[in-house]
Design a protein around this motif. Sequence first.
Motif, mmCIF file in Angstrom:
data_model
loop_
_atom_site.group_PDB
_atom_site.id
_atom_site.type_symbol
_atom_site.label_atom_id
_atom_site.label_comp_id
_atom_site.label_asym_id
_atom_site.label_seq_id
_atom_site.Cartn_x
_atom_site.Cartn_y
_atom_site.Cartn_z
ATOM 1 N N PRO A 182 0.717 -1.398 0.043
ATOM 2 C CA PRO A 182 -0.088 -0.161 0.073
ATOM 3 C C PRO A 182 0.825 1.188 0.081
ATOM 4 O O PRO A 182 0.377 2.235 -0.517
ATOM 5 C CB PRO A 182 -0.829 -0.177 1.188
ATOM 6 C CG PRO A 182 -0.867 -1.548 1.639
ATOM 7 C CD PRO A 182 0.501 -2.017 1.306
ATOM 8 N N VAL A 183 2.064 1.377 0.523
ATOM 9 C CA VAL A 183 2.927 2.404 0.483
ATOM 10 C C VAL A 183 3.712 2.744 -0.583
ATOM 11 O O VAL A 183 4.519 1.636 -1.008
ATOM 12 C CB VAL A 183 3.838 2.450 1.914
ATOM 13 C CG1 VAL A 183 4.443 3.882 1.986
ATOM 14 C CG2 VAL A 183 2.870 2.206 2.961
ATOM 15 N N MET A 184 3.535 3.850 -1.403
ATOM 16 C CA MET A 184 4.115 4.028 -2.530
ATOM 17 C C MET A 184 4.742 5.368 -2.593
ATOM 18 O O MET A 184 4.309 6.310 -2.442
ATOM 19 C CB MET A 184 3.230 3.721 -3.862
ATOM 20 C CG MET A 184 4.029 3.866 -5.228
ATOM 21 S SD MET A 184 4.027 5.319 -5.977
ATOM 22 C CE MET A 184 2.719 5.916 -6.518
ATOM 23 N N VAL A 185 6.114 5.379 -3.112
ATOM 24 C CA VAL A 185 6.643 6.587 -3.481
ATOM 25 C C VAL A 185 7.330 6.932 -4.841
ATOM 26 O O VAL A 185 7.998 5.977 -5.126
ATOM 27 C CB VAL A 185 7.994 6.885 -2.465
ATOM 28 C CG1 VAL A 185 8.692 8.130 -2.464
ATOM 29 C CG2 VAL A 185 7.687 6.834 -0.939
ATOM 30 N N PRO A 195 6.252 -3.114 1.378
ATOM 31 C CA PRO A 195 5.336 -3.704 2.112
ATOM 32 C C PRO A 195 5.364 -3.230 3.522
ATOM 33 O O PRO A 195 6.434 -2.670 3.867
ATOM 34 C CB PRO A 195 5.729 -5.302 1.828
ATOM 35 C CG PRO A 195 7.245 -5.156 1.893
ATOM 36 C CD PRO A 195 7.408 -3.694 0.771
ATOM 37 N N ASP A 196 4.277 -3.606 4.161
ATOM 38 C CA ASP A 196 4.230 -3.092 5.902
ATOM 39 C C ASP A 196 5.398 -3.537 6.584
ATOM 40 O O ASP A 196 5.745 -2.763 7.356
ATOM 41 C CB ASP A 196 3.131 -3.446 6.410
ATOM 42 C CG ASP A 196 1.650 -2.748 5.815
ATOM 43 O OD1 ASP A 196 1.998 -1.545 5.462
ATOM 44 O OD2 ASP A 196 0.535 -3.529 5.418
ATOM 45 N N GLU A 197 5.855 -4.749 6.188
ATOM 46 C CA GLU A 197 7.017 -5.399 7.001
ATOM 47 C C GLU A 197 8.383 -4.791 6.735
ATOM 48 O O GLU A 197 9.175 -4.807 7.609
ATOM 49 C CB GLU A 197 7.015 -6.875 7.204
ATOM 50 C CG GLU A 197 5.515 -7.591 7.375
ATOM 51 C CD GLU A 197 4.713 -7.400 6.301
ATOM 52 O OE1 GLU A 197 4.748 -6.956 5.214
ATOM 53 O OE2 GLU A 197 3.634 -7.707 6.904
ATOM 54 N N GLN A 198 8.568 -3.971 5.574
ATOM 55 C CA GLN A 198 9.581 -3.270 5.195
ATOM 56 C C GLN A 198 10.744 -4.114 5.133
ATOM 57 O O GLN A 198 12.015 -3.734 5.301
ATOM 58 C CB GLN A 198 10.023 -1.993 6.374
ATOM 59 C CG GLN A 198 8.893 -1.048 6.585
ATOM 60 C CD GLN A 198 8.822 -0.194 5.269
ATOM 61 O OE1 GLN A 198 9.835 0.533 4.944
ATOM 62 N NE2 GLN A 198 7.677 0.238 4.773
ATOM 63 N N LEU A 199 10.532 -5.229 4.627
ATOM 64 C CA LEU A 199 11.796 -6.137 4.486
ATOM 65 C C LEU A 199 12.177 -6.338 3.227
ATOM 66 O O LEU A 199 13.575 -6.704 2.901
ATOM 67 C CB LEU A 199 11.135 -7.798 4.713
ATOM 68 C CG LEU A 199 10.775 -7.877 6.239
ATOM 69 C CD1 LEU A 199 10.078 -9.492 6.407
ATOM 70 C CD2 LEU A 199 11.692 -7.756 7.166
ATOM 71 N N PHE A 200 11.516 -5.505 2.252
ATOM 72 C CA PHE A 200 12.081 -5.344 0.744
ATOM 73 C C PHE A 200 11.398 -4.286 0.176
ATOM 74 O O PHE A 200 10.259 -3.936 0.720
ATOM 75 C CB PHE A 200 12.026 -6.740 0.067
ATOM 76 C CG PHE A 200 10.594 -7.293 -0.056
ATOM 77 C CD1 PHE A 200 9.784 -6.996 -1.179
ATOM 78 C CD2 PHE A 200 9.971 -8.054 0.874
ATOM 79 C CE1 PHE A 200 8.410 -7.349 -1.224
ATOM 80 C CE2 PHE A 200 8.747 -8.489 0.785
ATOM 81 C CZ PHE A 200 7.926 -8.067 -0.404
ATOM 82 N N ILE A 214 9.586 -4.805 -13.115
ATOM 83 C CA ILE A 214 9.512 -4.803 -11.545
ATOM 84 C C ILE A 214 10.563 -5.377 -11.027
ATOM 85 O O ILE A 214 10.827 -6.745 -11.408
ATOM 86 C CB ILE A 214 8.170 -5.640 -11.289
ATOM 87 C CG1 ILE A 214 6.965 -5.253 -12.111
ATOM 88 C CG2 ILE A 214 7.836 -5.613 -9.685
ATOM 89 C CD1 ILE A 214 5.842 -6.293 -11.844
ATOM 90 N N ILE A 215 11.202 -4.765 -10.054
ATOM 91 C CA ILE A 215 12.414 -5.418 -9.287
ATOM 92 C C ILE A 215 12.111 -5.268 -7.782
ATOM 93 O O ILE A 215 11.720 -4.183 -7.207
ATOM 94 C CB ILE A 215 13.693 -4.650 -9.400
ATOM 95 C CG1 ILE A 215 14.019 -4.320 -11.052
ATOM 96 C CG2 ILE A 215 14.847 -4.967 -8.684
ATOM 97 C CD1 ILE A 215 15.164 -3.405 -11.186
ATOM 98 N N TYR A 216 12.300 -6.696 -7.326
ATOM 99 C CA TYR A 216 12.024 -7.031 -5.663
ATOM 100 C C TYR A 216 13.552 -6.979 -5.139
ATOM 101 O O TYR A 216 14.248 -7.845 -5.632
ATOM 102 C CB TYR A 216 11.334 -8.135 -5.433
ATOM 103 C CG TYR A 216 9.905 -8.465 -6.284
ATOM 104 C CD1 TYR A 216 8.895 -8.201 -5.444
ATOM 105 C CD2 TYR A 216 9.789 -8.586 -7.439
ATOM 106 C CE1 TYR A 216 7.331 -8.223 -5.764
ATOM 107 C CE2 TYR A 216 8.347 -8.564 -8.034
ATOM 108 C CZ TYR A 216 7.353 -8.502 -7.231
ATOM 109 O OH TYR A 216 6.001 -8.585 -7.817
ATOM 110 N N SER A 217 13.690 -6.054 -4.107
ATOM 111 C CA SER A 217 15.105 -5.834 -3.845
ATOM 112 C C SER A 217 15.157 -6.091 -2.132
ATOM 113 O O SER A 217 14.158 -5.579 -1.492
ATOM 114 C CB SER A 217 15.986 -4.546 -4.166
ATOM 115 O OG SER A 217 15.883 -4.541 -5.498
ATOM 116 N N ALA A 218 15.828 -6.980 -1.703
ATOM 117 C CA ALA A 218 16.256 -7.161 -0.322
ATOM 118 C C ALA A 218 16.512 -5.636 0.281
ATOM 119 O O ALA A 218 17.402 -5.010 -0.376
ATOM 120 C CB ALA A 218 16.988 -8.363 0.265
ATOM 121 N N LYS A 219 16.260 -5.301 1.686
ATOM 122 C CA LYS A 219 16.752 -4.303 2.447
ATOM 123 C C LYS A 219 17.881 -4.573 3.196
ATOM 124 O O LYS A 219 17.887 -5.751 3.580
ATOM 125 C CB LYS A 219 15.581 -3.642 2.992
ATOM 126 C CG LYS A 219 14.287 -3.046 2.319
ATOM 127 C CD LYS A 219 13.408 -2.144 2.967
ATOM 128 C CE LYS A 219 13.889 -0.912 3.490
ATOM 129 N NZ LYS A 219 13.102 -0.080 4.038
#
Length: 219
Positions: A182-185, A195-200, A214-219
């Motif tokens: 839901p959170v987009m910048v 994602p809410d959990e902020q894991l990626f 679309i790129i999914y990246s680990a934080k």
Amino acid sequence: MKKLTILFISFAVVSCIGEEEPETTLSDTKIELNHDGKHQFVLKYGTMPIDNAKIIWKSRDEKVGTIDVSGTFHARKLGKSVVSAYTKDAIYQADVEVVTYDRSIQDPVLDFYATKAAIKAKEKRIFQKESTETLQYSNGIKGLPCSLVYYFENGKMIKCMVSIPYSIFRNEVVTFLKERYPVMVKNGNTEVYYPDEQLFTVSLTQTQDEDLTIIYSAK
């Protein structure tokens, strides 16, 4: 006259016994809606709505959706919650599920820092090839071929990328991401979703060739 009085009393007693107390009910006990939808719940005493000033409304998982003081549930992202209406006497509940608009698009296996073997065990798409640092699959969307690549560092998955050579699907892809993250910048021509959990993080970019990435990246 005495008989008439006795008859009247008997009728009154029978009438009182025959009247049932109205039941308190929630307008819905199970609903489905999309991430941008809302639904009005009503708590009734018989057929009459109960004043919301006498009710406390709550959503068990407010990340899935919230409910306001008027009993309106506002969906937020995919998932399940339980709506509760609290009165001074009882609690009334309903199951709520926020569902996807389109089941033809799916996330990759988002097990960051997993090994190649672990990703292979879960990935059900068509395997294409691999190298020391990558795994590549065919990721079909709406029956059209797209590419999915997992990237590894020191044997652990750190990133995956979906390439969609059809910008006509941009609206569907944006909806897919919004209903999950839901959170987009916005950063230039890139939209970054969290994602809410902020894991990626999840970034969506439209290239000059009108491809979507679309790129999914680990934080």
